[in-house]
Scaffold this motif. Structure first.
Motif, PDB file in Angstrom:
ATOM      1  N   GLU A   1     149.386   0.615  72.767  1.00  0.00           N
ATOM      2  CA  GLU A   1     148.810  -0.733  72.861  1.00  0.00           C
ATOM      3  C   GLU A   1     148.313  -1.013  74.275  1.00  0.00           C
TER       4      GLU A   1
ATOM      5  N   ALA B   1     144.956   0.480  74.727  1.00  0.00           N
ATOM      6  CA  ALA B   1     143.956  -0.380  74.098  1.00  0.00           C
ATOM      7  C   ALA B   1     143.600  -1.550  75.014  1.00  0.00           C
TER       8      ALA B   1
ATOM      9  N   GLN C   1     139.920  -2.614  76.670  1.00  0.00           N
ATOM     10  CA  GLN C   1     139.365  -3.965  76.579  1.00  0.00           C
ATOM     11  C   GLN C   1     139.112  -4.557  77.959  1.00  0.00           C
TER      12      GLN C   1
ATOM     13  N   LYS D   1     144.849  -8.435  68.023  1.00  0.00           N
ATOM     14  CA  LYS D   1     145.684  -7.298  67.641  1.00  0.00           C
ATOM     15  C   LYS D   1     146.319  -7.564  66.281  1.00  0.00           C
TER      16      LYS D   1
ATOM     17  N   PHE E   1     141.930  -4.789  67.505  1.00  0.00           N
ATOM     18  CA  PHE E   1     142.822  -3.639  67.682  1.00  0.00           C
ATOM     19  C   PHE E   1     143.686  -3.490  66.442  1.00  0.00           C
TER      20      PHE E   1
ATOM     21  N   ASP F   1     146.504  -1.671  64.999  1.00  0.00           N
ATOM     22  CA  ASP F   1     147.649  -0.817  65.338  1.00  0.00           C
ATOM     23  C   ASP F   1     148.264  -0.243  64.068  1.00  0.00           C
TER      24      ASP F   1
ATOM     25  N   ILE G   1     139.178  -0.773  67.873  1.00  0.00           N
ATOM     26  CA  ILE G   1     140.069   0.223  68.474  1.00  0.00           C
ATOM     27  C   ILE G   1     141.263   0.334  67.547  1.00  0.00           C
TER      28      ILE G   1
ATOM     29  N   ALA H   1     145.002   2.606  66.417  1.00  0.00           N
ATOM     30  CA  ALA H   1     146.084   3.430  66.952  1.00  0.00           C
ATOM     31  C   ALA H   1     147.007   3.855  65.826  1.00  0.00           C
TER      32      ALA H   1
END
Length: 470
Positions: free
Chosen positions: A188, A191, A195, A207, A250, A252, A290, A292
């Motif tokens: 995180e 990320a 940004q 997120k 994001f 995750d 993005i 993850a």
């Protein structure tokens, strides 16, 4: 308080020097054993050593002291050492002074001269350490001013620097980035670095943990819903993609997104368009994605659990965050951040460096928080981290053949992957074998324990039982 180590085979000398130095405010540690002296130098924060040159009766050659001096220099090249002996050998004295000994004093010594020498050497050591710290701080300040925004990320390893450099490089474009790595490794944060250094730095950065999305609400969460679209939807709901419009989303733990959610996500990534649940109107958005994961998505693709076309949409650039045990240079900077203004013994630092850190940075942070509560004052020792006690919990599920050197277990999750030495050695080591191993490994308990297939605590118990100094 500055710690002075005195090594001499004569108890009367140890007592006299201890009294002299304690009167002047020093913390004194004494031993008659060269092996124990090496243990202290390896484990304690010693400011200065006063050592004799002979430790065996009727020995005057100085070879024992010479060997001890060179072994201490290997452990700590900057440690000031004062040599003191009743048998002064000028040639030997010159050799050792050239090798780094700060003084060579004959017995009986002059109390005032010895104290003055120690005061000056300790003060010089403090000044040098303060100067080095100031230089590091100044360099870090300059580097920070000239470098990209690392959003407070604490690191010192070249491995993490490479990840940061790549993150900053890809941040300038709008391509999709997939960040991979074990839980708690810092995905995180990477990320956030992307940004913070992107043209979208001042735009929305939203997120979401995909694994926490209920399967029946995924569409509403991501794309929103009109009032009445489903039971309980009393008013229009803005989805995460719409909220992130013009900025970054994001995702995750993307590997935990249900298959139905993957299909809907792929469509919006392909077209930049979606419809709110219960609406026929198309909404156009411009969002950078993005993602993850701690999962191996290629394995998930092979198992039919993750869409291959979605994988290639998300993985234009992949950034792999290494686990903490593969970037050990980050451990102490992180500890200093989590435990500010606390002093750690060398044995504690060694324990931290050698720990597996199965839970990565998150485990390290929680460990430091626990120590801060349970040991709020004084020097933090290795025992304060209680690694051995924690590892023994549930150890019956660990195969007896597990090894500390099983590198395949590093960075993996679950107790079955935890690397431990054998709890029961094939044969109980004898006192001679243990003493020999302690000498060979210069008193480093972790190495001796590994040699005999013991945990550190098990080895400590045997050393205490057999009266072996450590």
């Amino acid at each position: 308080m500055d710690k002075i180590l005195i090594v001499d085979d004569t108890p009367a000398v140890l007592q006299a020097l201890s009294l002299l130095l304690e009167i002047h405010g020093y913390d004194v540690v004494t031993t008659t054993s060269p092996e124990q002296a090496l243990h202290y130098v390896n484990q304690l924060r010693v400011s200065l050593v006063i050592q004799d040159m002979n430790f065996t009766g009727d020995t005057t050659s100085g070879e024992e002291g010479k060997n001890l001096f060179y072994q201490m220099r290997e452990l700590n090249p900057h440690l000031p050492v004062i040599l003191i002996t009743a048998w002064t050998d000028l040639e030997q004295a010159i050799e050792l002074v050239k090798a780094g000994a700060v003084d060579y004093i004959a017995k009986p010594w002059d109390d005032q001269k010895l104290v003055n020498t120690i005061v000056n050497l300790v003060a010089l050591g403090k000044a040098n350490r303060a100067s080095e710290k100031l230089e590091r701080q100044q360099k870090e300040t300059v580097d920070t001013q000239n470098a990209a925004d690392t959003v407070g990320l604490i690191y010192a390893s070249s491995a993490m620097q490479r990840v940061i450099d790549m993150a900053v490089q890809v941040s300038k474009s709008d391509i999709s980035v997939l960040i991979t790595g074990a839980n708690g490794s810092g995905k995180e944060k990477i990320a956030e670095v992307i940004q913070a250094n992107s043209p979208l730095a001042k735009q929305a950065f939203i997120k979401i943990n995909c694994g926490a999305l209920p399967a029946d609400l995924i569409e509403a969460e991501l794309f929103g819903a009109e009032a009445g679209a489903y039971t309980g939807a009393n008013k229009k709901r803005i989805g995460l993609f719409e909220a992130a419009n013009g900025g970054t989303l994001f995702l995750d733990e993307i590997g935990n997104l249900p298959y139905s959610g993957q299909t809907k996500l792929l469509r919006v990534l392909q077209t930049g368009e979606f419809q709110r649940l219960g609406s026929s109107s198309t909404i156009k958005i411009d969002v950078r994605v993005i993602s993850a994961t701690n999962s191996n998505l290629q394995d998930a693709i092979a198992a039919g659990k993750f869409r291959e076309d979605l994988y290639y949409r998300l993985n234009v650039i992949e950034l792999q965050v290494p686990p903490l045990n593969q970037r050990v240079d980050d451990i102490m900077p992180l500890v200093n951040h989590f435990l500010p203004n606390r002093e750690l013994s060398l044995s504690a630092e060694k324990e931290l460096i050698e720990h597996v850190w199965q839970g990565n940075v998150r485990e390290l942070e929680n460990t430091c928080k626990r120590v801060a509560v349970l040991s709020p004052e004084g020097v933090i020792e290795a025992k304060d981290f209680a690694f051995s006690e924690k590892l023994n919990i549930g150890s019956t599920s660990i195969p007896a053949s597990s090894s500390e050197d099983d590198s395949s277990a590093r960075g993996m999750q679950g107790p079955q992957n935890l690397s431990l030495p054998n709890q029961t050695p094939a044969a109980e080591p004898t006192k001679d074998e243990l003493e020999t191993a302690m000498r060979q490994h210069q008193g480093v308990v972790a190495r001796v324990a590994r040699q005999f297939g013991l945990s550190r605590q098990a080895l400590y118990r045997r050393l205490d039982k057999l009266g072996i100094a450590y």
